[in-house]
Design an enzyme around this catalytic site. Structure first.
Site, PDB file in Angstrom:
ATOM      1  N   ARG A 197       0.828  -1.198   0.000  1.00  0.00           N
ATOM      2  CA  ARG A 197       0.000   0.000   0.000  1.00  0.00           C
ATOM      3  C   ARG A 197       0.866   1.253   0.000  1.00  0.00           C
ATOM      4  O   ARG A 197       0.533   2.261  -0.608  1.00  0.00           O
ATOM      5  CB  ARG A 197      -0.945   0.016   1.214  1.00  0.00           C
ATOM      6  N   TYR A 226     -16.503  15.120 -17.386  1.00  0.00           N
ATOM      7  CA  TYR A 226     -16.970  13.776 -17.041  1.00  0.00           C
ATOM      8  C   TYR A 226     -18.031  13.843 -15.941  1.00  0.00           C
ATOM      9  O   TYR A 226     -17.832  14.484 -14.906  1.00  0.00           O
ATOM     10  CB  TYR A 226     -15.785  12.923 -16.605  1.00  0.00           C
ATOM     11  N   ASP A 266      -7.888  17.746 -16.023  1.00  0.00           N
ATOM     12  CA  ASP A 266      -8.117  16.361 -16.427  1.00  0.00           C
ATOM     13  C   ASP A 266      -7.600  16.221 -17.855  1.00  0.00           C
ATOM     14  O   ASP A 266      -8.178  16.776 -18.790  1.00  0.00           O
ATOM     15  CB  ASP A 266      -9.604  16.030 -16.341  1.00  0.00           C
ATOM     16  N   LYS A 289      -8.126   4.566 -19.766  1.00  0.00           N
ATOM     17  CA  LYS A 289      -8.422   4.983 -21.126  1.00  0.00           C
ATOM     18  C   LYS A 289      -7.181   4.871 -22.020  1.00  0.00           C
ATOM     19  O   LYS A 289      -6.656   3.782 -22.219  1.00  0.00           O
ATOM     20  CB  LYS A 289      -8.995   6.394 -21.106  1.00  0.00           C
TER      21      LYS A 289
END
Length: 401
Positions: free
Chosen positions: A48, A101, A173, A198
């Site tokens: 982590r 988005y 973004d 993406k």
């Protein structure tokens, strides 16, 4: 190593010193042996906190964006959430691009809104509107360019100047453009976010997100330190397998984007000449209002385009009738996809001033042969015309009943 494709292949991708393997191994482990209490080997304790596979991908992406540090997360929304938690406090205000988005809008308004974060949506192409939306408590400006799904182009330098004047952070973004076409940090942005699902992953086989930050102090703390702590403490990290797949995809990003851009341009011009199409949204078209700005701040015009058909019935039929343009909510893969944003990616905006037009369809143009994709679009337009005519007949029948 200043060339994009050279960095994409080599940055953060150190060869295995033990075996000479060209591709770094996937460190599929949750924890690491310590040589003594808190005596860590190469700084690794628990995956982590750090993992060599993830760390390599983060370095690779930071190099391509020109950032001081990169952070990889389990999804694009997880990356956005971590950034917001890292830099905001209850009572802060966000100026948010109206066209973006739907999941980002939902995250900010529905989730962070409950914790005292407010936001105002603005036209991303209107810098006066951005200035007018500022409040004394505005801590963050957030913009997506090209925008999703209307392909608006924001003046990055203009947004950065406004953020600087106000003492706020600018987050961009960059999912649609990717670092191959555009580097927002070069224009003055403080942080970049990606859905690495993406174009960066590029093959529709991995889920992920990323934050890349500039060397910047925010509220007395280094931005990289703030985001890094949130990544560790919040724990929404990408696993080693997903990090490996994203890093593998990133190596060919430049080559794929050239193909995406070239084919999308061909299709946009073809669709723009079709009488069945009311409007095409693609910054590569000279008729697009952001065309000249996109030419200045982007290397190319991208692989996404949207179009408006005659009515809702036509749009639905078009989206559901093609073979190569498969119906899906995602984008940026080697395969072409079609989306009906109003009820798919942006359904949370229905009933608000930001809702998507019912006759709009979004295309993610893949790397297939352009001739085959044009034939597929022909099928879609034929289905759209039939559906529109049938809908018109039904409405006339109801009107005369």
């Amino acid at each position: 190593m200043s060339g994009f494709n050279t960095l994409a292949v080599h940055a953060g991708q150190h060869k295995d010193p033990h075996t000479g393997a060209v591709i770094p191994p996937i460190y599929q482990t949750s924890t690491f042996i310590q040589d003594g209490i808190n005596v860590l080997r190469a700084g690794h304790e628990y995956s982590r906190g750090s993992n060599p596979t993830r760390n390599g991908f983060e370095s690779q992406l930071a190099a391509l964006e020109g950032g001081a540090a990169g952070f990889s997360f389990a999804s694009g929304i997880a990356a956005e959430d971590a950034l917001l938690r890292a830099v905001l406090e209850p009572g802060d205000h966000i100026v948010l691009g109206a066209d973006g988005y739907g999941g980002t809008n939902r995250l900010i308004s529905k989730l962070h809104g409950k914790w005292g974060i407010s936001s105002s949506a603005v036209d991303i192409t209107n810098l006066d509107a951005v200035r007018a939306a500022l409040r004394p408590n505005t801590a963050l400006l957030w913009v997506e360019t090209p925008s999703n799904p209307l392909l608006g182009i924001a003046d990055l330098a203009g947004w950065a100047a406004i953020a600087a004047e106000h003492g706020a952070l600018l987050v961009v973004d960059n999912t649609f453009a990717t670092p191959y076409l555009q580097r927002p940090l070069d224009f003055g942005a403080h942080a970049v976010v990606h859905s690495t699902t993406k174009y960066i992953g590029g093959h529709s086989d991995v889920l992920g997100g990323a934050v890349i930050v500039a060397d910047h102090l925010h509220r007395g703390q280094a931005l990289a330190e703030a985001v890094g702590y949130q990544q560790f403490a919040g724990g929404a990290v990408s696993g080693p397998q997903d990090s490996y797949l994203a890093a593998r995809g990133l190596k060919t990003l430049g080559l794929r984007m050239e193909r995406h851009c070239a084919t999308a341009s061909t299709l946009a011009e073809w669709l723009d000449d079709r009488p069945e199409v009311a409007r095409v949204y693609y910054p590569g078209l000279e008729s697009h209002p952001g065309h000249e700005l996109a030419k200045r701040q982007q290397r190319g015009f991208g692989g996404i385009l949207s179009l408006q058909l005659s009515d809702e019935a036509a749009a639905r039929a078009f989206a559901e009738s093609m073979e190569y343009f498969q119906l899906s909510v995602s984008l940026g893969g080697v395969e072409s996809l079609v989306c009906y944003p109003r009820e798919m990616t942006h359904a949370s905006l229905i009933g608000t001033p930001l809702e998507i037009p019912a006759n709009l369809v979004r295309l993610s143009v893949g790397i297939e042969e352009p001739e085959d994709l044009i034939a597929d679009l022909e099928r879609g337009l034929a289905a759209a015309a039939k559906a529109s005519e049938a809908d018109s007949i039904q409405h006339r029948s109801l009107a005369t009943a």
